[in-house]
Design a protein around this motif. Sequence first.
Motif, short mmCIF file in Angstrom:
data_model
loop_
_atom_site.label_atom_id
_atom_site.label_comp_id
_atom_site.label_asym_id
_atom_site.label_seq_id
_atom_site.Cartn_x
_atom_site.Cartn_y
_atom_site.Cartn_z
N ARG A 122 -1.10 -0.71 15.07
CA ARG A 122 -0.54 -1.64 14.08
C ARG A 122 -0.08 -2.94 14.73
N ARG A 196 5.43 -4.95 12.40
CA ARG A 196 3.97 -4.94 12.40
C ARG A 196 3.47 -4.60 11.01
N GLY A 198 2.04 -2.49 8.27
CA GLY A 198 2.09 -1.05 8.07
C GLY A 198 3.44 -0.42 8.40
#
Length: 378
Positions: A122, A196, A198
Amino acid sequence: MENLLRPLIVVGGSVMLTLVIGWATDFLLRKADARHHETPLWGSLRRGRIPYQLVLFAALLRGSYDEVRLLENHRDGIGQTLTLLLIGSAAWLVIRIAAAVVETSYSRYANAHAQRDPARVRRVRTQVTLIMRVVSAIVAVVAAATMLLTFPAFKAAGASLLASAGILGIVAGVAAQSTLGNLFAGLQIAFGDMVRIGDTVVVDGEWGTVEEITLTFLTVRTWDERRITMPVSYFTSKPFENWSRGTPQMTGTVFWHVDHSAPLEAMREKLRDILRECPAWDGRAYNLTVTDSTPSTMEVRALVTGKDADDIWTVRVTVREQMLSWLAEEHPYALPRVNTADAILPPSSRGNGHRPSPEAVPAQQRRYHGNGSGRPGH
């Protein structure tokens, strides 16, 4: 006759040559994509076939337009238009090629590390997304500047623009202070690993998942599918919760208010049985303890664990619902009750239609009413 055939040959030849070269290039890319399934590079490069053909057509027509000898009075304007088309399509093609290379690199990295280190994947995805936006912005600015420099008026004004560049830079910096702050905050987020794409975050009391990160704003998708758009500078200047930092494992709590006579040991055994049948429980830990007490109830807390925020939510609601259902069916006396007492009138007040206040009734003359279980109220 020659005046008619010459433009047809030049323009038609440029179009035919563009179509032939474009078809041949696309055919080779399709063959390479079918042969190399392990990489999406060749399939991604095919997305640039339209700007590629525009570059070919503009370059061929720009180089051979002088031979057309058509619209002599507008030769400079047409040549300028073809030059601008060539620059714009070339910039478009560069962006498509860069996107194909970056996406291929990220795809290989994600396939190799998705199972072992999803948090790092991610992080790389966030960095790749912002890098592509920076590259696109730089290419667009360079292309726009190149287009402007093709005009003679802008060339003549170049010296004065350079002379006033310092003053303009100061003015632009003051006017775009917040925009530049968000820009640098976006780069800090990309390479500082604070948040990040997600990640599960809590901002301003809202719980959600980071859906998009740009150089200036960040979008959080909440659990009820709303989108909250916030400037990226918020995440570099204010505290926020990131539930995906480190390991995504979480510990959740479930609270009940029950009667003092509630069977705690039986509740612990029931909690264990509920968790064993709950797929979202990760099996790490659980317990049930009394955390507070009031004159009428006591507060019981259960600790449960899950592998991520979604699972811990499922475990909590499952435990809360099934425990309440079990208490209502098996131990109804353990649920909170409203205690009442009959007022006993003193002899002097009987028959006059007046009821004394509760303070006037002696404590020894009060009696408790339960729920038929034979236990006194509390």
